[in-house]
Design a protein around this motif. Structure first.
Motif, PDB file in Angstrom:
ATOM      1  N   UNK A  41       0.827  -1.210   0.000  1.00  0.00           N
ATOM      2  CA  UNK A  41       0.000   0.000   0.000  1.00  0.00           C
ATOM      3  C   UNK A  41       0.859   1.257   0.000  1.00  0.00           C
ATOM      4  N   UNK A  42       1.893   1.280   0.828  1.00  0.00           N
ATOM      5  CA  UNK A  42       2.767   2.460   0.883  1.00  0.00           C
ATOM      6  C   UNK A  42       3.438   2.698  -0.464  1.00  0.00           C
ATOM      7  N   UNK A  43       3.870   1.615  -1.107  1.00  0.00           N
ATOM      8  CA  UNK A  43       4.467   1.759  -2.436  1.00  0.00           C
ATOM      9  C   UNK A  43       3.467   2.353  -3.415  1.00  0.00           C
ATOM     10  N   UNK A  44       2.219   1.880  -3.367  1.00  0.00           N
ATOM     11  CA  UNK A  44       1.188   2.413  -4.250  1.00  0.00           C
ATOM     12  C   UNK A  44       0.906   3.886  -3.989  1.00  0.00           C
ATOM     13  N   UNK A  45       0.880   4.280  -2.730  1.00  0.00           N
ATOM     14  CA  UNK A  45       0.658   5.685  -2.390  1.00  0.00           C
ATOM     15  C   UNK A  45       1.767   6.571  -2.951  1.00  0.00           C
ATOM     16  N   UNK A  46       3.006   6.149  -2.743  1.00  0.00           N
ATOM     17  CA  UNK A  46       4.141   6.946  -3.205  1.00  0.00           C
ATOM     18  C   UNK A  46       4.204   7.007  -4.728  1.00  0.00           C
ATOM     19  N   UNK A  47       3.937   5.866  -5.386  1.00  0.00           N
ATOM     20  CA  UNK A  47       3.955   5.831  -6.845  1.00  0.00           C
ATOM     21  C   UNK A  47       2.874   6.746  -7.418  1.00  0.00           C
ATOM     22  N   UNK A  48       1.666   6.667  -6.871  1.00  0.00           N
ATOM     23  CA  UNK A  48       0.577   7.515  -7.364  1.00  0.00           C
ATOM     24  C   UNK A  48       0.852   8.988  -7.159  1.00  0.00           C
ATOM     25  N   UNK A  49       1.373   9.350  -5.981  1.00  0.00           N
ATOM     26  CA  UNK A  49       1.690  10.755  -5.717  1.00  0.00           C
ATOM     27  C   UNK A  49       2.785  11.256  -6.648  1.00  0.00           C
ATOM     28  N   UNK A  50       3.812  10.430  -6.874  1.00  0.00           N
ATOM     29  CA  UNK A  50       4.904  10.840  -7.762  1.00  0.00           C
ATOM     30  C   UNK A  50       4.420  11.032  -9.186  1.00  0.00           C
ATOM     31  N   UNK A  51       3.596  10.118  -9.684  1.00  0.00           N
ATOM     32  CA  UNK A  51       3.060  10.258 -11.037  1.00  0.00           C
ATOM     33  C   UNK A  51       2.140  11.480 -11.139  1.00  0.00           C
ATOM     34  N   UNK A  52       1.348  11.736 -10.096  1.00  0.00           N
ATOM     35  CA  UNK A  52       0.451  12.885 -10.132  1.00  0.00           C
ATOM     36  C   UNK A  52       1.200  14.197 -10.242  1.00  0.00           C
TER      37      UNK A  52
END
Length: 362
Positions: free
Chosen positions: A90-101
């Motif tokens: 989940x933490x990886x998904x949060x960071x990946x989504x924020x970085x892409x955004x």
């Protein structure tokens, strides 16, 4: 009649723009856009709900109360399931989504084109090609992968910029050249996959679709470190993009150094997209969707970075939850669901942009 003047010895009260709120803390003052604040709060609440739901739902259901206990570090019988198996993913998904955004917001600001995103103009394909090449030649260190991805993304962005430059940078030419480079890099990536060993090739195929399956602290920690280092740069970019949203003459009149600011924002966007790609693969269309959704929600003249980060994180977390449970026990890559939403949106965006341009010509 004469306009009223301020009493002697007092400076006139500052005029607050419509839709903004002026906050003061001692001698410092901050101007906040009310709608952006409300939208950011709503997105944060939705993201918190999605986070709890993602930690609760799985092969076995965990009560929300136990999830909260694990997050607070309290003893819980579900600590293994929540804290060890689900939380790192989940933490990886949060960071990946924020970085892409944030990356998509910066690149769209620089190009002044809603079609310009890291996955469209070749940045994520460059990062992906470099990462797959490294995997093919036996580089498996999670510590080195972010650096390999950044190098590939920067190389792809530099190539697109060099080919698109013709006494200036046209947004349409920039996007078209980026699409061509993306296709070429995609072919190169497939070549690396066919040259690698069978097991490595299978891992690369899953990674290329954008997947959080098996992601843990080994991927989350380097990504979090890079994002933490980039926070001061993102704060600078949030200020610089306000002037970049104006036309060139207005921005220069306001004292903005456009070439320097655009270069800085572009490099920052490429770095963020590249490290996110190195952690989870090229999760397509998140960087395209998140900034435009955030801008439409906040109705600001420029793309809000915080709302874009929250929107990107929300898209990835919800897509991963659907990927895990919709066809259970089969787990689909998260990139499959983001592509299902992003591809129709991209076609609609191309058609609507072409229609608006043709309607505005005599």
């Amino acid at each position: 009649m004469t306009a009223p003047t301020a009493p002697a010895g007092r400076s006139p009260a500052p005029v607050t723009p419509v839709g903004h709120a002026l906050l003061r803390a001692g001698r410092a003052s901050f101007l906040l856009h009310r709608r952006s604040l409300l939208v950011g709060t709503a997105l944060a609440l939705l993201l918190a709900t999605a986070v709890v739901a993602s930690l609760c739902v799985g092969e076995s259901f965990v009560a929300p109360g136990e999830v909260v206990r694990v997050l607070l570090g309290l003893p819980s019988p579900d600590e293994l399931v929540v804290g060890t198996l689900r939380l790192p993913r989940l933490v990886t998904g949060l960071l990946v989504g924020a970085a892409f955004g944030v990356s998509g917001a910066l690149i769209q600001t620089v190009a002044r084109n809603p079609l310009a995103s890291p996955d469209v103009i070749g940045v994520t394909h460059g990062a992906g090609a470099a990462t797959v090449a490294a995997m093919t030649f036996g580089v498996t260190s999670y510590t080195l992968m972010p650096y390999v991805s950044v190098a590939g993304g920067l190389a792809a962005a530099a190539l697109v910029y060099a080919l698109a430059w013709r006494r200036g940078l046209s947004a349409a030419r920039f996007v078209l050249v980026g699409i061509g480079i993306s296709v070429a890099l995609g072919s190169l990536t497939r070549l690396f996959v066919t040259k690698g060993e069978y097991l490595v090739a299978q891992q690369a195929k899953v990674w290329l679709t954008g997947s959080l399956n098996g992601r843990g602290w080994d991927q989350a920690a380097p990504l979090a470190t890079v994002l933490l280092v980039c926070v001061p740069c993102v704060l600078w970019a949030a200020r610089a993009q306000r002037a970049a949203a104006f036309d060139d003459d207005t921005a220069v009149a306001l004292g903005s150094r456009l070439d320097r600011d655009r270069l800085g924002m572009g490099v920052l966007g490429v770095v963020l997209a590249s490290v996110a790609t190195g952690a989870a693969g090229p999760v397509d269309f998140v960087a395209l969707l998140a900034p435009q959704i955030a801008r439409r929600l906040t109705r600001t003249p420029h793309i809000p970075l915080l709302s874009s980060a929250l929107t990107g994180a929300l898209i990835v977390v919800v897509a991963d939850l659907l990927a895990r449970r919709l066809l259970s026990p089969v787990e689909l890559p998260v990139g499959v669901f983001t592509a299902l939403v992003g591809a129709p949106y991209l076609m609609w965006l191309i058609v609507s942009t072409r229609s608006s341009r043709s309607g505005g010509t005599a």
